[in-house]
Scaffold this motif. Structure first.
Motif, mmCIF file in Angstrom:
data_model
loop_
_atom_site.group_PDB
_atom_site.id
_atom_site.type_symbol
_atom_site.label_atom_id
_atom_site.label_comp_id
_atom_site.label_asym_id
_atom_site.label_seq_id
_atom_site.Cartn_x
_atom_site.Cartn_y
_atom_site.Cartn_z
ATOM 1 N N LYS A 1 -7.766 3.474 -9.241
ATOM 2 C CA LYS A 1 -7.201 3.742 -7.862
ATOM 3 C C LYS A 1 -7.079 5.192 -7.599
ATOM 4 C CE LYS A 1 -3.506 0.287 -8.015
ATOM 5 N NZ LYS A 1 -2.237 0.192 -8.269
ATOM 6 N N PRO B 1 -5.754 8.217 -8.759
ATOM 7 C CA PRO B 1 -4.708 8.841 -8.352
ATOM 8 C C PRO B 1 -4.808 10.372 -8.327
ATOM 9 C CG PRO B 1 -4.539 8.046 -10.578
ATOM 10 C CD PRO B 1 -5.840 7.505 -10.046
ATOM 11 N N THR C 1 -2.584 13.851 -8.389
ATOM 12 C CA THR C 1 -1.053 13.967 -8.976
ATOM 13 C C THR C 1 -0.854 15.644 -9.200
ATOM 14 O OG1 THR C 1 -1.804 13.920 -11.239
ATOM 15 C CG2 THR C 1 -0.775 11.986 -10.579
ATOM 16 N N LEU D 1 4.500 14.297 -8.111
ATOM 17 C CA LEU D 1 4.018 13.536 -6.935
ATOM 18 C C LEU D 1 2.926 12.791 -7.484
ATOM 19 C CD1 LEU D 1 4.695 15.715 -4.049
ATOM 20 C CD2 LEU D 1 6.130 14.443 -5.387
ATOM 21 N N THR D 2 2.914 11.581 -7.232
ATOM 22 C CA THR D 2 1.480 10.733 -7.593
ATOM 23 C C THR D 2 0.959 9.960 -6.065
ATOM 24 O OG1 THR D 2 2.089 10.412 -9.760
ATOM 25 C CG2 THR D 2 0.247 8.899 -8.712
ATOM 26 N N PHE D 3 -0.142 10.308 -5.658
ATOM 27 C CA PHE D 3 -0.680 9.754 -4.526
ATOM 28 C C PHE D 3 -2.043 8.782 -5.138
ATOM 29 C CE2 PHE D 3 1.155 13.633 -3.365
ATOM 30 C CZ PHE D 3 1.818 13.557 -2.244
ATOM 31 N N PHE D 4 -1.939 7.317 -4.647
ATOM 32 C CA PHE D 4 -3.010 6.724 -4.868
ATOM 33 C C PHE D 4 -3.735 6.293 -3.602
ATOM 34 C CE2 PHE D 4 0.228 5.012 -7.920
ATOM 35 C CZ PHE D 4 -0.470 5.149 -9.335
ATOM 36 N N GLN E 1 9.446 10.809 -10.642
ATOM 37 C CA GLN E 1 8.287 10.740 -9.891
ATOM 38 C C GLN E 1 8.439 10.290 -8.549
ATOM 39 O OE1 GLN E 1 5.171 8.352 -11.384
ATOM 40 N NE2 GLN E 1 6.171 6.454 -10.876
ATOM 41 N N VAL F 1 5.872 8.345 -5.581
ATOM 42 C CA VAL F 1 4.702 7.555 -5.403
ATOM 43 C C VAL F 1 4.595 7.567 -3.878
ATOM 44 C CG1 VAL F 1 3.227 5.778 -5.702
ATOM 45 C CG2 VAL F 1 4.810 6.304 -7.472
ATOM 46 N N ASN F 2 3.344 8.152 -3.535
ATOM 47 C CA ASN F 2 2.846 8.123 -2.065
ATOM 48 C C ASN F 2 4.226 8.406 -1.315
ATOM 49 O OD1 ASN F 2 0.331 7.495 -2.890
ATOM 50 N ND2 ASN F 2 0.593 5.074 -2.012
#
Ligand code: ADP
Ligand code: MG
Length: 725
Positions: A87, A89, A91, A103-106, A135, A137-138
């Motif tokens: 995916k 990611p 980060t 922060l994590t963005f897939f 965290q 996510v998105n």
């Protein structure tokens, strides 16, 4: 570039292409005005900015529930993409001086390169805990300098796949800029001043781009006024034929000697055929109709009355009097079962009057149809009863004066219009017919005013004398022995039983055609089907001796009628059916109704169903069987047990969950409303429409302005949609 107006197609806006056009159409948005009127259904409030450190995670270890947080912070690690993960990611960490968060963005390739170490950002999203670490996510992320304070209340639109709230916002902004000045206010000045309303352009700006939730609320209130006035008053102005006078035949002559002796004798015969005296409400309703029929202004009347209140009798008498005066009357019923039943009632009523009714159904034999149509054309048939089959083009009348529709919401507005045909008269007037509509949906007056606009209403509240109250119980299936017991006692006494189920059979393949009649679709094995029930009954030692039969909407018309007739004749003792029996079936010997999975039905359906029993002089029982523990279902059942007054139930249902249940707006042919809510805004509807009516009646400058604006805006907003209904 040519000037763009509110009525232009949305595609005239820059950026709206064919694919967007298609998606917007799904949201019922075709014109620029439609787009502007498409206000957000809710807002995200990000103005409540917090900090990472204030976020207490001590007791949220490995907690998957998200917690909303908006904050400003600085990117404190270099954004990196993990290319080994599928995916991809992206980060990085953000620090706001009180703490840091990952922060994590897939699947967000467009973000890499946009943000780098040291950037000041505004972030909104849900905080979750993952492996003991905070965290997001998105989340939503934007460079801080791009976020102004007034962009923190975010509109959220009802959307269809492929569109985002951002798309809509962008287009709406352009649309308002280009055409906002064309928006006319339909609110009386007095109300606008008192409420501190702004111009419609400003109101729409506030609704789409509010600086605060309070602004959004104020804008919505103003637009609700606007919308309810448009609907309530606009409908009236619109349907009053654009200023052309419509005339109908004067059915009942006025003057003391207008009715001949011969007619009076026939009329008395019909009244004695009734076999009972009309209730006071029936008498009043019939008098209303008679008064309307003495005028050349087309009647436009709604008779509202709970199931079993005796509306049909009023309709029948209205037809009789029209026929006696030598003119034709039509009664439209939504199903052939009901049409046939009306035909029988009316035939009885007409005995000895020298006239006979005709019945035309879809399944009437072709040769017979031709004969009936000839009789209708020649004027020999004056009392005409039927279903949709009467709405075909090859039927012509000699002298049609009255059209009655039973349970009108089952006929589209357009369909009915076929019969209310309007011929242009020689003097430029339009020749119309008298129109009477009967509905068993008990609509509170305020709502009726909005929905039926210009219709006059007669209400039948009082039930015919001698009716026994129906006792209603709510039980679960653990009580099945007791249910069985009571059935067998009633059956042994020669009485009959209805059992209503929420579905037809296991695979549901046939449910489709009944859907319009409100039969629930969708498989659920815990729901007892008509066929399950038939099997159960046939295997019960104390019940199997009684003849039972199934009835559902998608059965052949012929079989349906036959089953109904055998049940009414007393040959079938237990009728196991879906909600098809909801409409109008009359068997005074059936005094027990068992509704399985009663939580599957809306309050209005339950009430309509229950109206099938309690029609004779014996004590009746309605058993609502359900396992549901949902609060909504329980309160509905409780209401059903406590009240048998449809008006009261309707009002309680409104309190409970809004108009969606009793008053599916589509059912009533109301166009979609954007700002107003027919439940919570009823007070506005009354206040606003009454004020406008007063002003328009008084005449003058303000009346003219309102007339003009309402006509124009209604045309833009609803007229095309009215055509489609
Ligand atoms: P609705 O159409 O409002 O559901 P109906 O006109 O079918 O009601 O009447 C229900 C039943 O009550 C019918 O069997 C009808 O014959 C009977 N009925 C109607 N009016 C009266 C009355 N005034 N007195 C006694 N019975 C009546
Ligand atoms: Mg009826």
């Amino acid at each position: 570039m040519a000037a763009i107006h509110l009525s232009n197609p949305v595609t005239d806006l820059y950026g709206v292409g064919p694919s967007a056009e298609e998606k917007l159409a799904k949201l019922d948005i075709y014109t620029i005005y439609d787009l502007i009127a498409f206000i957000p259904w809710r807002y995200d409030d990000w103005s409540n900015v917090g900090s990472i450190g204030s976020f207490d995670m001590s007791d949220r270890f490995d907690d998957n529930t998200g917690y909303d947080l908006s904050f400003r912070g600085t990117i404190c690690t270099t954004p990196s993409v993990n290319i080994t993960s599928k995916k991809r990611p992206l980060t990085f960490f953000v620090n706001d001086g009180t703490g840091r968060i990952k922060l994590t963005f897939f699947n967000s390739p467009y973000l890499s390169g946009k943000f780098s170490l040291g950037d000041e950002c505004f972030i909104h999203g849900q905080v979750t805990i993952f492996k003991g670490q905070m965290q997001m996510v998105n989340p939503y992320i934007e460079k801080a300098e791009k976020i102004t304070d007034d962009a923190l209340v975010r509109p959220v639109y009802h959307l269809t796949a492929g569109l985002t709230s951002n798309n809509i916002s962008k287009w709406v902004a352009t649309a308002i800029k280009l055409c906002g000045d064309e928006l006319l206010s339909c609110i009386p000045k007095s109300i606008a001043e008192q409420k501190g309303f702004v111009s419609p352009k400003e109101a729409y700006m506030m609704a789409h781009f509010p600086a605060s939730l309070e602004d959004a609320r104020r804008a919505r209130e103003q637009l609700a006024y606007e919308e309810l006035i448009l609907l309530g008053i606009g409908m009236k102005l619109y349907s009053s034929g654009h200023g052309i006078k419509e005339v109908a035949e004067q059915v009942i002559p006025s003057g003391p000697n207008a009715i001949s002796r011969d007619l009076a004798v026939k009329w008395n015969q019909i009244k004695s055929n009734l076999g009972f005296a009309l209730t006071a409400d029936q008498t009043a309703a019939f008098r209303d109709v008679q008064t309307d029929l003495m005028s050349t202004t087309p009647m436009n009347r709604l008779i509202q009355g709970d199931v079993g209140s005796g509306k049909t009798m009023v309709a029948a008498l209205s037809m009789m009097i029209t026929a006696l005066m030598g003119k034709q009357a039509v009664l439209l019923a939504p199903t052939s079962v009901l049409a046939t039943q009306h035909y029988k009632t009316i035939s009885k009523l007409m005995q000895g009057s020298g006239m006979e009714p005709v019945l035309l159904l879809g399944k009437t034999k072709a040769s017979e149809k031709t004969e009936i149509k000839d009789k209708i054309r020649s004027g020999e048939a004056r009392v005409i009863i039927g279903t949709h089959a009467l709405l075909t083009d090859d039927i012509s009348f000699k002298d049609l004066a009255l059209v009655i529709a039973d349970e009108q919401h089952r006929f589209g507005v357009k369909q009915r219009e076929k019969l209310l045909f309007k011929d242009e008269g020689p003097d430029g007037t339009i020749k119309s017919v008298h129109n009477l509509v009967m509905t068993a949906t008990p609509i509170p007056r305020t709502l009726a005013m909005v929905i039926y606009g210009d219709m006059a209403t007669s209400v039948i509240r009082e039930k015919p004398k001698g009716r026994q109250e129906i006792t209603t119980w709510f039980v679960n299936s653990k009580k099945s022995k007791a249910i069985e017991e009571m059935m067998s006692v009633k059956l042994a006494a020669g009485e009959q039983v209805y059992i209503v189920c929420a579905k037809i059979d296991k695979d549901e393949t046939e449910a489709g055609s009944d859907y319009l009649l409100g039969e629930p679709v969708g498989g659920d094995d815990s729901v007892t089907s008509v066929f399950d029930m038939k099997k159960q009954i046939d295997s019960m030692s104390n019940l199997s001796q009684y003849k039972s039969a199934v009835l559902y909407g998608s059965m052949k018309e012929k079989d349906k009628l036959e089953t109904m007739e055998r049940f009414i004749a007393g040959d079938i003792k237990i009728l196991i059916s879906t909600t098809v029996i909801e409409v109008g079936v009359d068997n005074p010997n059936a005094n027990v109704m068992i509704i399985m999975d009663a939580d599957r039905f809306g309050l209005s359906t339950l009430h309509q169903l229950r109206g099938r029993i309690g029609r004779g002089d014996k004590k009746s029982y309605c058993l609502l069987v359900s396992e549901s523990r949902s609060e909504l279902a329980l309160s509905r059942m409780k209401m059903m047990c406590e009240s048998s007054d449809g008006f009261e139930l309707a009002e309680k249902d409104l309190d409970l969950r809004g108009p969606g249940d009793f008053y599916g707006t589509r059912q009533h042919g109301i166009p979609t409303l954007r700002a107003a809510n027919l439940y919570t805004d009823m007070k506005i509807a009354t206040e606003a429409t009454e004020a406008v009516n007063r002003i328009i009646e008084a005449g003058g400058e303000e009346a003219e302005r309102l007339n003009e604006s309402i006509k124009k805006m209604f045309e833009l907003r609803f007229a095309r949609k009215m055509e489609q209904l």
